[in-house]
Design a protein around this motif. Sequence first.
Motif, mmCIF file in Angstrom:
data_model
loop_
_atom_site.group_PDB
_atom_site.id
_atom_site.type_symbol
_atom_site.label_atom_id
_atom_site.label_comp_id
_atom_site.label_asym_id
_atom_site.label_seq_id
_atom_site.Cartn_x
_atom_site.Cartn_y
_atom_site.Cartn_z
ATOM 1 N N ASP A 59 0.856 -1.181 0.000
ATOM 2 C CA ASP A 59 0.000 0.000 0.000
ATOM 3 C C ASP A 59 0.895 1.234 0.000
ATOM 4 O OD1 ASP A 59 -1.747 2.115 0.466
ATOM 5 O OD2 ASP A 59 -2.953 1.001 1.921
ATOM 6 N N PRO A 60 1.265 1.725 -1.203
ATOM 7 C CA PRO A 60 2.180 2.871 -1.283
ATOM 8 C C PRO A 60 1.671 4.114 -0.549
ATOM 9 C CG PRO A 60 1.843 1.886 -3.442
ATOM 10 C CD PRO A 60 0.874 1.244 -2.512
ATOM 11 N N ASP A 61 0.361 4.350 -0.551
ATOM 12 C CA ASP A 61 -0.183 5.524 0.122
ATOM 13 C C ASP A 61 0.064 5.486 1.623
ATOM 14 O OD1 ASP A 61 -1.076 6.511 -2.294
ATOM 15 O OD2 ASP A 61 -3.082 5.645 -2.068
ATOM 16 N N ARG A 62 0.088 4.282 2.201
ATOM 17 C CA ARG A 62 0.337 4.131 3.640
ATOM 18 C C ARG A 62 1.786 3.737 3.914
ATOM 19 N NH1 ARG A 62 -3.980 -0.070 4.962
ATOM 20 N NH2 ARG A 62 -2.749 -0.310 6.850
ATOM 21 N N GLN A 63 2.607 3.718 2.872
ATOM 22 C CA GLN A 63 4.029 3.366 2.970
ATOM 23 C C GLN A 63 4.227 1.982 3.587
ATOM 24 O OE1 GLN A 63 6.608 6.664 4.285
ATOM 25 N NE2 GLN A 63 4.737 7.891 4.353
ATOM 26 N N LYS A 65 4.972 -2.054 2.765
ATOM 27 C CA LYS A 65 5.424 -3.092 1.832
ATOM 28 C C LYS A 65 5.793 -4.310 2.681
ATOM 29 C CE LYS A 65 8.658 -0.567 0.136
ATOM 30 N NZ LYS A 65 9.821 -0.031 -0.568
#
Length: 145
Positions: A59-63, A65
């Motif tokens: 979830d890139p928006d929530r950083q 991985k």
Amino acid sequence: MNGTWLGFIYSDWKNPDTGEKPTAIPVMLTINQSFFRISCMMRTGEMESSSYSEGFLIDPDRQIKNVAYSYNSKPRLSLSERSIPHDGTAVLKIVEKPKQKLVGRYWTERLTKGEIVLEYHSKDLLEELPEDLGDHPVTEDENLR
């Protein structure tokens, strides 16, 4: 992620004979990843664990991985008195910068848990622990204990 990762496990397991926790346990994780599938094999000097359910939480928006997998661990037969086969789950944060690392935790049906710290070693899928793993740059981190 495909390849071999080297590092250490920091476990809360206690030796039933001595009551002591082990020092950092050298470990190797091999990841075989294709477009459709990922499999994980973890090895120490005492056991081999293979994944049977794997997945990513990206979830890139929530950083975020993460890779997570459930596994079956098979200790060496000579250790059956103190270490039985068991299932567990690992959740590892994928760190890409400044160095490729996997950092996370695991827990087992034996009610043990711990931290795992790994650095990327090579694209080759090694089949046994390198003898010089104790010299690997990933060292015990006091923040993990």
